[in-house]
Design a protein around this motif. Structure first.
Motif, short mmCIF file in Angstrom:
data_model
loop_
_atom_site.label_atom_id
_atom_site.label_comp_id
_atom_site.label_asym_id
_atom_site.label_seq_id
_atom_site.Cartn_x
_atom_site.Cartn_y
_atom_site.Cartn_z
N UNK A 334 22.76 -30.74 -64.03
CA UNK A 334 22.25 -30.04 -62.84
C UNK A 334 21.52 -31.04 -61.94
N UNK A 335 21.79 -30.93 -60.66
CA UNK A 335 21.04 -31.69 -59.67
C UNK A 335 20.04 -30.79 -58.97
N UNK A 349 26.84 -20.55 -56.00
CA UNK A 349 27.82 -21.39 -55.32
C UNK A 349 27.28 -22.82 -55.27
N UNK A 350 28.03 -23.74 -55.88
CA UNK A 350 27.54 -25.11 -55.99
C UNK A 350 28.63 -26.12 -55.74
N UNK A 351 28.21 -27.34 -55.54
CA UNK A 351 29.19 -28.41 -55.41
C UNK A 351 28.76 -29.60 -56.24
N UNK A 356 26.64 -34.58 -60.17
CA UNK A 356 25.69 -33.51 -60.51
C UNK A 356 26.00 -32.28 -59.69
N UNK A 357 25.71 -31.12 -60.28
CA UNK A 357 25.92 -29.87 -59.56
C UNK A 357 24.70 -29.57 -58.70
N UNK A 389 18.91 -32.27 -64.50
CA UNK A 389 19.46 -33.11 -65.57
C UNK A 389 19.99 -32.29 -66.75
N UNK A 390 19.58 -31.03 -66.89
CA UNK A 390 20.16 -30.18 -67.95
C UNK A 390 21.65 -29.98 -67.68
#
Ligand code: AMP
Ligand code: MG
Length: 401
Positions: A334-335, A349-351, A356-357, A389-390
């Motif tokens: 995860x970002x 909704x992510x990119x 990183x997401x 970071x997870x």
């Protein structure tokens, strides 16, 4: 006040939908040209009718020889073998010039690439390195053997599967017939693009999303247009749809709204109203209208997208006999941070940016732009928080839309 309906985990809703799909498979098939196969579902196993490669051939441009013939003395080039040629047996004590994909001559047991060969003044060839039997030869049947199962019935056909069918020489294939899917958009506020927009009105975007996504699934889309929020018209329009495999509607299933679709389905005797433990996309209707299955998705554009992805698409694919119907999920760091745990599973909704997401700042279910910006959905479990970071689960749109 009546007790609130418990929320249904999405896995349970999916399991129920898939069980109903398994009970109503589409079995009719048709033969189509390979070029028309994209997005369709294979009706039979694809069994290899050829060995691939059909004969041992060279993996390199170079020289074919019998390893033991190379004793440090230059070898004469006795033939040149191009791809597509039928070679002579190798003359003992010589080598053959050979090119990638060309059949190995009988008697040769290795290929040395041209970069490691030296052409002497008398046009004989010497080799710089030790040779091993079998080097740079693609053996017969290394990819497939006659009788191998290459694709299972129920495989979805894309560019690569179609290439595999072509490699076996198939010019046409048997596929499951296209499912007929009626797309209905409910809402008094909706207007089709191209029409002038009156006060209080918005353009119908869900129809476009669903029709495009369904075409990609190989469906025959019956565009049933906009359905006003009115019971009489709902009954009439459903009855006029005729013979379809699925009625897919959007809107009119939110809490507090008069659910005319639900009322019309209940009159026909079969209706389930689910409150799903997901966000967005809580309300979902499943029922039958005169034998035709009906899935009613929530109308908010992001909710439509999420429920189509998680439920309607897998249901339709299973009707076609596809086994692997869930969207592909993978883990990415995860970002972003998600400090407040929710009671429902979230589909943000992510990119992917620099591996990183990251998520769109406005996650409102009404914002289609969030999905246009996104590469996919970040799935966050109920009760979970996320630190930067997870690892989080990501579902890519590229396979879906
Ligand atoms: P509903 O599920 O009918 O309560 O709709 C929820 C929200 O989604 C409302 O703001 C609707 O205006 C919007 N909506 C419903 N259907 C569509 C559609 N086909 N295209 C765009 N927005 C829609
Ligand atoms: Mg509505």
């Amino acid at each position: 006040m009546p007790a609130a309906q418990p929320l249904l985990p999405v896995e349970q809703a999916l399991a129920q939908l898939l069980a109903m799909a398994d009970a109503a498979p589409i079995r009719e098939r048709e033969q189509i040209a390979l070029a028309q196969g994209s997005g369709r579902v294979l009706a039979d196993d694809l069994i290899a009718t050829l060995d691939l490669p059909p004969w041992p051939n060279s993996a390199m441009d170079g020289y074919a020889l019998r390893r033991d013939d190379w004793q440090g003395k230059p070898l004469r080039v006795s033939q040149r073998i191009f791809a597509g040629a039928v070679p002579e047996a190798l003359e003992p004590g010589t080598c053959s010039r050979i090119f990638t994909g060309a059949p190995m001559p009988d008697g040769a047991d290795c290929v040395e690439m041209q970069e490691n060969a030296r052409i002497e003044d008398d046009e004989r060839v010497s080799f710089n390195q030790t040779l091993t039997v079998g080097q740079n030869i693609r053996p017969q049947g290394q990819e497939t053997r006659i009788g191998d199962r290459l694709l299972a019935a129920g495989s979805r056909l894309g560019a690569i599967e179609l290439g595999l069918l072509a490699s076996m020489g198939h010019a046409s294939i048997d596929v499951v017939r296209r499912p007929r899917v009626a797309v209905l958009s409910t809402g008094d506020e909706l207007v089709e693009p191209g029409q002038p927009l009156g006060p209080g009105q918005i353009y119908n975007s869900n129809r476009q999303v669903l029709c495009s996504a369904l075409s990609g699934l190989g469906c025959e889309v019956v565009d049933a247009g906009i359905l006003p929020d009115d019971l009489q018209q709902t009954r009439q329009r459903l009855a006029a749809l005729g013979d379809v495999d699925l009625i897919l509607s959007t809107g009119g299933v939110s809490v507090g709204e008069a659910d005319f679709l639900g009322i019309a389905l209940r009159e026909e005797g079969q209706l389930a109203l689910w409150k799903l433990a997901i966000k967005p996309g809580k309300p979902l209707t499943f029922g039958h209208f005169r034998g035709a299955p009906v899935i009613g998705l929530p109308g908010n554009p992001a909710s439509t997208l999420v429920t189509f992805t998680l439920l309607a698409r897998p249901y339709l694919l299973r009707r076609l006999g596809v086994r692997d119907v869930a969207p592909l999920r993978f883990q990415v760091p995860a970002g972003f941070a998600w400090p407040r745990a929710g009671t429902r599973r979230e589909y943000l909704r992510g990119r992917i940016e620099q591996g990183r997401a990251v998520i769109y700042p406005n996650q409102s279910s009404g914002v289609l732009l969030s999905a246009a910006w996104a590469h996919g959905l970040v799935e966050i479990g109920e009760g979970c928080t996320v630190d930067e970071g997870d690892l989080v689960t990501f579902i890519s749109f590229s396979e879906l839309f």
